[in-house]
Design a protein around this motif. Structure first.
Motif, PDB file in Angstrom:
ATOM      1  N   VAL A  37       9.572   5.127   7.462  1.00  0.00           N
ATOM      2  CA  VAL A  37      10.385   6.332   7.628  1.00  0.00           C
ATOM      3  C   VAL A  37      11.871   5.975   7.550  1.00  0.00           C
ATOM      4  N   VAL A  38      12.262   4.883   8.211  1.00  0.00           N
ATOM      5  CA  VAL A  38      13.661   4.449   8.146  1.00  0.00           C
ATOM      6  C   VAL A  38      14.039   4.150   6.698  1.00  0.00           C
ATOM      7  N   PHE A  39      13.145   3.427   6.006  1.00  0.00           N
ATOM      8  CA  PHE A  39      13.421   3.092   4.604  1.00  0.00           C
ATOM      9  C   PHE A  39      13.626   4.356   3.774  1.00  0.00           C
ATOM     10  N   LEU A  40      12.715   5.338   3.955  1.00  0.00           N
ATOM     11  CA  LEU A  40      12.802   6.565   3.156  1.00  0.00           C
ATOM     12  C   LEU A  40      14.083   7.333   3.457  1.00  0.00           C
ATOM     13  N   ALA A  41      14.572   7.221   4.699  1.00  0.00           N
ATOM     14  CA  ALA A  41      15.785   7.945   5.070  1.00  0.00           C
ATOM     15  C   ALA A  41      17.028   7.281   4.500  1.00  0.00           C
ATOM     16  N   VAL A  42      17.014   5.936   4.416  1.00  0.00           N
ATOM     17  CA  VAL A  42      18.194   5.202   3.967  1.00  0.00           C
ATOM     18  C   VAL A  42      18.207   5.017   2.448  1.00  0.00           C
ATOM     19  N   ALA A  43      17.012   4.838   1.878  1.00  0.00           N
ATOM     20  CA  ALA A  43      16.889   4.414   0.478  1.00  0.00           C
ATOM     21  C   ALA A  43      17.679   5.264  -0.523  1.00  0.00           C
ATOM     22  N   PRO A  44      17.662   6.614  -0.430  1.00  0.00           N
ATOM     23  CA  PRO A  44      18.322   7.391  -1.499  1.00  0.00           C
ATOM     24  C   PRO A  44      19.827   7.166  -1.550  1.00  0.00           C
ATOM     25  N   PHE A  45      20.415   6.606  -0.479  1.00  0.00           N
ATOM     26  CA  PHE A  45      21.846   6.342  -0.502  1.00  0.00           C
ATOM     27  C   PHE A  45      22.138   4.975  -1.115  1.00  0.00           C
ATOM     28  N   VAL A  46      21.085   4.189  -1.317  1.00  0.00           N
ATOM     29  CA  VAL A  46      21.254   2.841  -1.864  1.00  0.00           C
ATOM     30  C   VAL A  46      20.664   2.770  -3.267  1.00  0.00           C
ATOM     31  N   LEU A  47      19.450   3.331  -3.420  1.00  0.00           N
ATOM     32  CA  LEU A  47      18.750   3.256  -4.702  1.00  0.00           C
ATOM     33  C   LEU A  47      18.829   4.603  -5.419  1.00  0.00           C
ATOM     34  N   TYR A  48      18.480   4.576  -6.696  1.00  0.00           N
ATOM     35  CA  TYR A  48      18.506   5.767  -7.537  1.00  0.00           C
ATOM     36  C   TYR A  48      17.407   6.747  -7.083  1.00  0.00           C
ATOM     37  N   PRO A  49      17.769   7.972  -6.642  1.00  0.00           N
ATOM     38  CA  PRO A  49      16.749   8.881  -6.079  1.00  0.00           C
ATOM     39  C   PRO A  49      15.587   9.187  -7.034  1.00  0.00           C
ATOM     40  N   VAL A  50      15.869   9.336  -8.334  1.00  0.00           N
ATOM     41  CA  VAL A  50      14.789   9.681  -9.268  1.00  0.00           C
ATOM     42  C   VAL A  50      13.756   8.562  -9.324  1.00  0.00           C
ATOM     43  N   PHE A  51      14.255   7.328  -9.273  1.00  0.00           N
ATOM     44  CA  PHE A  51      13.347   6.182  -9.246  1.00  0.00           C
ATOM     45  C   PHE A  51      12.474   6.229  -7.994  1.00  0.00           C
ATOM     46  N   LEU A  52      13.097   6.534  -6.852  1.00  0.00           N
ATOM     47  CA  LEU A  52      12.340   6.608  -5.594  1.00  0.00           C
ATOM     48  C   LEU A  52      11.304   7.722  -5.637  1.00  0.00           C
ATOM     49  N   MET A  53      11.671   8.852  -6.258  1.00  0.00           N
ATOM     50  CA  MET A  53      10.724   9.966  -6.336  1.00  0.00           C
ATOM     51  C   MET A  53       9.524   9.581  -7.187  1.00  0.00           C
ATOM     52  N   LYS A  54       9.798   8.891  -8.306  1.00  0.00           N
ATOM     53  CA  LYS A  54       8.703   8.435  -9.161  1.00  0.00           C
ATOM     54  C   LYS A  54       7.779   7.513  -8.367  1.00  0.00           C
ATOM     55  N   LEU A  55       8.408   6.613  -7.627  1.00  0.00           N
ATOM     56  CA  LEU A  55       7.645   5.664  -6.818  1.00  0.00           C
ATOM     57  C   LEU A  55       6.755   6.396  -5.814  1.00  0.00           C
ATOM     58  N   LEU A  56       7.328   7.397  -5.139  1.00  0.00           N
ATOM     59  CA  LEU A  56       6.564   8.111  -4.102  1.00  0.00           C
ATOM     60  C   LEU A  56       5.412   8.908  -4.714  1.00  0.00           C
ATOM     61  N   CYS A  57       5.642   9.509  -5.899  1.00  0.00           N
ATOM     62  CA  CYS A  57       4.560  10.247  -6.560  1.00  0.00           C
ATOM     63  C   CYS A  57       3.399   9.305  -6.875  1.00  0.00           C
ATOM     64  N   PHE A  58       3.739   8.129  -7.429  1.00  0.00           N
ATOM     65  CA  PHE A  58       2.667   7.184  -7.748  1.00  0.00           C
ATOM     66  C   PHE A  58       2.027   6.627  -6.479  1.00  0.00           C
ATOM     67  N   ALA A  59       2.838   6.485  -5.423  1.00  0.00           N
ATOM     68  CA  ALA A  59       2.285   5.980  -4.170  1.00  0.00           C
ATOM     69  C   ALA A  59       1.261   6.963  -3.610  1.00  0.00           C
ATOM     70  N   LEU A  60       1.563   8.254  -3.676  1.00  0.00           N
ATOM     71  CA  LEU A  60       0.607   9.244  -3.194  1.00  0.00           C
ATOM     72  C   LEU A  60      -0.655   9.236  -4.058  1.00  0.00           C
ATOM     73  N   PHE A  61      -0.457   9.104  -5.369  1.00  0.00           N
ATOM     74  CA  PHE A  61      -1.579   9.011  -6.307  1.00  0.00           C
ATOM     75  C   PHE A  61      -2.468   7.834  -5.913  1.00  0.00           C
ATOM     76  N   ALA A  62      -1.839   6.683  -5.666  1.00  0.00           N
ATOM     77  CA  ALA A  62      -2.606   5.482  -5.317  1.00  0.00           C
ATOM     78  C   ALA A  62      -3.294   5.645  -3.962  1.00  0.00           C
ATOM     79  N   CYS A  63      -2.624   6.299  -3.004  1.00  0.00           N
ATOM     80  CA  CYS A  63      -3.253   6.538  -1.695  1.00  0.00           C
ATOM     81  C   CYS A  63      -4.493   7.413  -1.861  1.00  0.00           C
TER      82      CYS A  63
END
Lengths: 331, 294
Positions: A37-63
Motif C-alpha cells: 500500500v505504501v509503495f502504491l501511494a508513493v510510486a506514481p510520484f517517482v515512476l511513470y503512472p501509465v507504466f504502473l497502471m499497466k503493471l497493476l492490470c497485469f498483476a490483477l490478471f495474474a492474481c
C-alpha cells in the motif's frame, strides 16, 4: 500435505496456523500488504503512472489466473480469452454505448464471467493436461471469433476508447486520477481473491487441489466448486482486461492471442504459483522486462522462453515462494 | 461442370482435397503427441515448433548444401530427432517425477525459444520451397485436376501413420513400448532399458513432426509461425480422439481435416472454429474422447 512434486509447491513453504493474524492474513502477509500500500501511494510520484497502471492490470490478471492454478490446481492455458474479451467489451461499451468507466469495467467483467461459465462448464470435464489443452483450444476459438466479428475492428482493434468521467463526475483523462481508480480496482480484486481463498469455500477448493476423490467422497460436488472458481477467475481476468483497455484507450487482438495466455502463466510462475503476492511480483518482473527490452523484437519471446525453462527446471517456487521458504513464513 | 448441393464440383473436390491434406498433418502430429504422451506423460507443446524446424531443415539443406527433397525427407527428421533427444536428456528427463503440468510448461518455453530464434534469423514473411520435379504437375481425374504433390502428401502421411501403428501394435519393440506405457517399473524389472526407450520414443515422436514439416514445406511457405497455428488445432484433435488409441488418432485427424474442408465450402466463416466446436460437443457427450479410455 502434498509433496514438492505438485505444481503448487510454492504455496507449501510454511504450514498455515489458523487464528494467527488478521482477516486470514498471516503477520508476514500483513507486513507485505502494508509495504504494498505504501509503495502504491508513493510510486506514481517517482515512476511513470501509465507504466504502473499497466503493471497493476497485469498483476490483477495474474492474481485471477493464480486463483485457479494455485488454489484449485487447474492450469488454464486460455486466460487471454477472458482478459481480451473483457477489454473488447469494455472498450465497446465506453466508446459506442457511451457508458461511464465503472459501468464499462462491469460490462467487461460480466462478459468474461459469461464466457468463463460456458468455457468452464466444458473444460472441467477433464483434468490436468487435458484441461490445459481444452482451455487453450476454446481460447483459440474466441480469438478467431474476435478476428471476424465486426465490433472488434479486426486487425485494427478498437481504438480511441475514451476514459470518460468516473461516476460521471471525476475526469479520468488525467493520469493521476486514472491511477487511483486502477489501484482501487487492483486492491479490490486482490482482497476479494484473498477473501475467497480464506472462506470455507476456499478451503474446499484447496481440498479439491490436494485430493479430489476424497473431497468427492466427503460429499462435495467438486465440479460445482471448480466451475465457480473458474467463473470467478475469468471474471477478474475480464475486469483486468477492461481496466487495461480504458487505461490505454485501445483493445486489440494481442490481448486475446495465445501468447498472452502464455505470458500470464509465465508471470505467475516467476512470482510463485499458489502464493498470494507471487503473481504481483511476477507481473512486475515481466512487464518491466518487456518495457526495457521492447526494441529487441523477437528476442523478447526467446528470453521469455528461457525464463520459462529456467523456472521449471530450477526455480519452481518462484521469487515469492523462495523468499517465503527462506524466511519460513507464508506470503 | 456439374453442381453438387448448389456448389460447383471443382470447388467442392478442391476443398475436400485441401481438407484431406490438413487432415494428414493433424493425423501425423496428433500421432506423435499421443506416442510421446503415452510413455513420457508429457504434452509436447514444442511439437509445432519441431514441425516448423523440419520444414526449415529441408529448406536449409536445399539452400545451403544443395541437398534435394528426397534426401531431406530422410535427413531432416533425423537431425530434428537428434535435437529432440538432446532436449529430452538435458531438460525434459528432469521432470518425470514431477506434476505433468511442468512438462507442458517446459516444452511451451522451448517452443517460444525455438520460434523466437527462427523469427530473428529468417523474419516472419516465409520462404518458398519448390516442389520436386518428380512430383510437379497434376493428374486429370476426370472430375478435377489433382496436383501430384498433394496426392503424394496424403499417401505418404497415410503410409507413415499406418507404419507407426504396425510398429507399435505388431512388433516386439512396440510390445515393450505398450508395456512400459502401462507399467514402466515392471518392464524395467524385466531388464528392458526403459530410460533409453523413453529417450528414443521422444526422438521418434519428434521425427514424425519433422517429417510432417518436410512434407508441408512445398505446400505452405516455410515460416516460423507455421507450427504454432497448427498445433492448437492438433490439441483439439487429440482431445476429440482421446490419446488412448493410435488408429483413433489417425482416423480423427483425417476426418477432422475433411470436415474442416467441407465447412470451408458451405460456411466459410465457421471453418476456423469448426474443430473447436466439435471438441466442445464431444466433451459434453463423451468426456474421455471418441477413442479414449476414461
Amino acid at each position: 500435505m502434498a509433496s514438492d512434486t505438485t505444481i503448487t509447491a510454492g504455496a507449501l513453504a510454511a504450514s498455515e496456523k489458523p487464528g494467527e493474524g488478521v482477516w486470514g492474513f498471516s503477520r508476514a502477509q500483513i507486513i507485505a500488504l502494508g509495504a504494498l500500500v505504501v509503495f502504491l501511494a508513493v510510486a506514481p510520484f517517482v515512476l511513470y503512472p501509465v507504466f504502473l497502471m499497466k503493471l497493476l492490470c497485469f498483476a490483477l490478471f495474474a492474481c485471477a489466473f493464480n486463483l485457479l492454478i494455485g488454489y484449485v490446481g487447474l492450469l488454464s492455458f486460455g486466460h487471454a480469452a477472458y482478459f481480451g474479451m473483457g477489454g473488447y467489451l469494455a472498450g465497446h461499451a465506453a466508446k459506442v454505448w457511451g457508458l461511464t468507466p465503472e459501468l464499462s469495467i462491469i460490462v467487461g467483467g460480466a462478459t468474461a464471467a459469461a464466457l468463463g461459465a460456458v468455457a468452464g462448464w466444458i473444460a472441467i470435464r477433464r483434468q490436468g493436461i487435458y484441461f490445459a489443452m481444452i482451455t487453450l483450444a476454446l481460447a483459440q476459438m474466441v480469438y478467431f471469433f474476435c478476428v471476424q466479428a465486426p465490433f472488434t475492428g479486426g486487425e485494427d482493434g478498437i481504438q480511441a476508447i475514451p476514459r470518460g468521467n468516473l461516476l460521471g463526475v471525476l475526469p479520468l483523462d488525467r493520469d493521476m486520477n486514472m491511477y487511483w481508480v486502477v489501484v482501487a480496482v487492483f486492491l479490490g480484486g486482490f482482497l476479494l481473491i484473498h477473501r475467497i481463498i480464506h472462506s470455507p469455500y476456499g478451503q474446499v477448493l484447496k481440498s479439491i487441489r490436494e485430493n479430489e476423490p476424497r473431497a468427492t467422497s466427503l460429499g462435495y460436488r467438486t465440479d460445482d466448486y471448480k466451475l465457480m472458481a473458474f467463473i470467478l477467475s475469468a471474471t477478474l481476468a475480464g475486469v483486468a482486461g477492461a481496466t487495461k483497455s480504458l487505461v490505454f484507450g485501445i483493445a486489440t487482438l494481442t490481448d486475446v492471442h495465445w501468447a498472452m495466455s502464455g505470458e500470464v502463466v509465465l508471470m505467475t510462475l516467476v512470482g510463485g504459483l499458489g502464493t498470494v503476492f507471487g503473481p504481483l511480483v511476477g507481473a512486475a518482473v515481466i512487464v518491466t522486462m518487456q518495457n526495457y527490452l521492447a526494441e529487441m523484437g523477437a528476442w523478447v519471446t526467446v528470453i521469455q522462453g528461457v525464463i520459462f525453462v529456467a523456472c521449471v527446471i530450477a526455480f519452481r517456487r518462484g521469487i515469492v515462494g523462495e523468499i517465503a521458504r527462506l524466511l519460513k513464513v507464508k506470503l | 461442370m456439374d453442381d453438387i448441393f448448389g456448389i460447383p464440383a471443382p470447388l467442392l473436390f478442391g476443398q475436400l482435397l485441401l481438407g484431406l491434406i490438413n487432415g494428414a498433418f493433424y493425423a501425423m502430429l496428433s500421432l506423435g503427441l499421443a506416442v510421446i504422451f503415452g510413455l513420457l506423460n508429457i504434452v509436447n507443446m514444442a511439437h509445432g515448433a519441431q514441425f516448423m524446424m523440419g520444414a526449415f531443415a529441408a529448406w536449409m539443406l536445399l539452400a545451403w548444401f544443395g541437398i534435394g527433397y528426397w534426401w531431406a525427407l530422410l535427413l531432416a527428421p533425423i537431425i530434428i530427432a537428434i535435437t529432440g533427444i538432446i532436449l529430452e536428456r538435458l531438460l525434459i528427463s528432469r521432470l518425470y517425477k514431477l506434476d505433468h503440468l511442468y512438462g507442458l510448461l517446459l516444452t511451451f518455453g522451448l517452443a517460444l525459444i525455438i520460434e523466437g530464434v527462427f523469427r530473428n534469423e529468417f523474419g516472419s514473411s516465409g520462404l518458398p520451397y519448390r516442389i520436386p520435379d518428380a512430383l510437379s504437375g497434376a493428374w486429370d481425374l476426370g472430375f478435377m485436376f489433382m496436383p501430384v504433390y498433394r496426392g503424394w502428401v496424403v499417401i505418404a502421411a497415410l503410409v507413415l501413420c499406418l507404419a507407426t501403428w504396425l510398429i507399435i501394435e505388431k512388433t516386439r519393440l512396440g510390445a515393450y513400448l505398450r508395456a512400459a506405457t502401462e507399467n514402466a517399473a515392471l518392464v524395467q524389472a524385466f531388464g528392458v532399458n526403459v530410460p533409453r526407450m523413453v529417450t528414443l520414443t521422444y526422438g521418434f515422436g519428434v521425427a514424425l513432426a519433422a517429417v510432417g514439416g518436410v512434407l508441408a514445406a512445398p505446400i505452405y511457405s516455410v515460416n516460423p509461425q507455421m507450427g504454432s497455428n497448427l498445433i492448437i488445432v492438433v490439441f483439439a484433435t487429440v482431445v476429440i480422439g482421446g490419446m488412448g488409441s493410435i488408429l483413433g488418432a489417425i482416423l480423427t485427424g483425417f476426418t477432422l481435416g475433411v470436415v474442416e474442408g467441407l465447412t470451408k465450402v458451405f460456411w466459410p466463416e465457421a471453418s476456423a472454429t469448426v474443430i473447436f466446436v466439435i471438441m466442445a460437443i464431444v466433451l459434453l457427450a463423451r468426456p474421455a474422447g471418441l477413442f479414449g479410455r476414461a
